[in-house]
Motif scaffolding. Structure first.
Motif, mmCIF file in Angstrom:
data_model
loop_
_atom_site.group_PDB
_atom_site.id
_atom_site.type_symbol
_atom_site.label_atom_id
_atom_site.label_comp_id
_atom_site.label_asym_id
_atom_site.label_seq_id
_atom_site.Cartn_x
_atom_site.Cartn_y
_atom_site.Cartn_z
ATOM 1 N N GLY A 164 0.803 -1.215 0.000
ATOM 2 C CA GLY A 164 0.000 0.000 0.000
ATOM 3 C C GLY A 164 0.837 1.267 0.000
ATOM 4 N N ILE A 165 2.130 1.126 0.204
ATOM 5 C CA ILE A 165 3.028 2.280 0.213
ATOM 6 C C ILE A 165 3.662 2.406 -1.165
ATOM 7 N N ARG A 166 3.597 3.594 -1.710
ATOM 8 C CA ARG A 166 4.170 3.829 -3.041
ATOM 9 C C ARG A 166 5.337 4.799 -2.905
ATOM 10 N N ILE A 167 6.499 4.369 -3.333
ATOM 11 C CA ILE A 167 7.691 5.209 -3.325
ATOM 12 C C ILE A 167 7.901 5.705 -4.746
ATOM 13 N N ASP A 168 8.093 6.999 -4.876
ATOM 14 C CA ASP A 168 8.225 7.599 -6.203
ATOM 15 C C ASP A 168 9.644 7.423 -6.744
ATOM 16 N N TYR A 169 9.985 6.185 -6.973
ATOM 17 C CA TYR A 169 11.277 5.842 -7.550
ATOM 18 C C TYR A 169 11.075 4.505 -8.235
ATOM 19 N N GLU A 170 11.276 4.448 -9.521
ATOM 20 C CA GLU A 170 11.037 3.202 -10.232
ATOM 21 C C GLU A 170 12.318 2.386 -10.338
ATOM 22 N N LEU A 171 12.259 1.196 -9.768
ATOM 23 C CA LEU A 171 13.392 0.280 -9.882
ATOM 24 C C LEU A 171 13.412 -0.301 -11.289
ATOM 25 N N PRO A 172 14.566 -0.704 -11.743
ATOM 26 C CA PRO A 172 14.666 -1.232 -13.104
ATOM 27 C C PRO A 172 13.814 -2.480 -13.316
ATOM 28 N N VAL A 173 13.363 -2.651 -14.555
ATOM 29 C CA VAL A 173 12.522 -3.790 -14.922
ATOM 30 C C VAL A 173 13.295 -5.107 -14.818
ATOM 31 N N PHE A 174 14.620 -5.059 -14.746
ATOM 32 C CA PHE A 174 15.375 -6.306 -14.670
ATOM 33 C C PHE A 174 15.277 -6.968 -13.298
#
Length: 175
Positions: free
Chosen positions: A32-42
């Motif tokens: 439920g917690i969303r961090i505004d940082y996208e980790l790589p798809v790998f």
């Protein structure tokens, strides 16, 4: 059962129950917690590989104990637990930072995917106390009880590891 075994069981049972409740609740809460940082798809293929290695390690540990290689079995089982914790941490981190991928298949494939996914999720929750109880019985040298529950724990844990890989393979075209 000796007094020491009862004492060890009671001491660890509270911890096992607590962890068996806290881990799934924490995972659900962290989703439920969303961090505004996208980790790589790998990252998903990495944790899918961790599931595959976990399945392999479980089989090797089974073979080791069948061949009475107790030290190797202990080492492999501890490694399987470490791999599972590593998987869980990476899985949570990825899902806290990235949108969930929707399955794009249809027909029977869609139903098969959701069946595998649902059973994987339910079994991954159910296996937590089994793994903990089995491990505690081993480290407290309660080998007869360890053997009994290991007969249940092994197939559950193996199923979770294998279906984790299957789920990844089925969802990967839609990343």
């Amino acid at each position: 059962m000796g007094q020491q075994e009862v004492s060890n069981d009671k001491k660890y049972n509270k911890l096992i129950v607590a962890l068996s409740i806290i881990i799934p609740l924490a995972v659900a809460a962290l989703f439920g917690i969303r961090i505004d940082y996208e980790l790589p798809v790998f990252l998903p293929p990495i944790y899918a590989c961790i599931n595959a290695v976990t399945a392999l390690v479980l089989v090797l540990a089974f073979i080791a104990i069948r061949n009475k290689k107790v030290k190797l079995h202990k080492l492999l089982m501890t490694f399987a637990i470490v791999l599972s914790v590593l998987f869980l941490l990476m899985y949570i981190a990825y899902h806290m930072t990235s949108d969930s991928t929707k399955f794009g298949g249809d027909g029977i494939t869609k139903y098969f995917y959701y069946f595998i996914l649902l059973t994987h999720i339910l079994m991954s929750i159910a296996v937590i106390p089994f793994v903990l109880i089995t491990y505690v019985r081993a480290i407290t040298n309660n080998i007869e009880k360890h053997k009994k529950i290991a007969k249940i724990t092994f197939p559950l844990w193996f199923y979770v590891a294998i279906t984790g890989v299957v789920v990844y393979i089925m969802i990967s075209p839609y990343y």
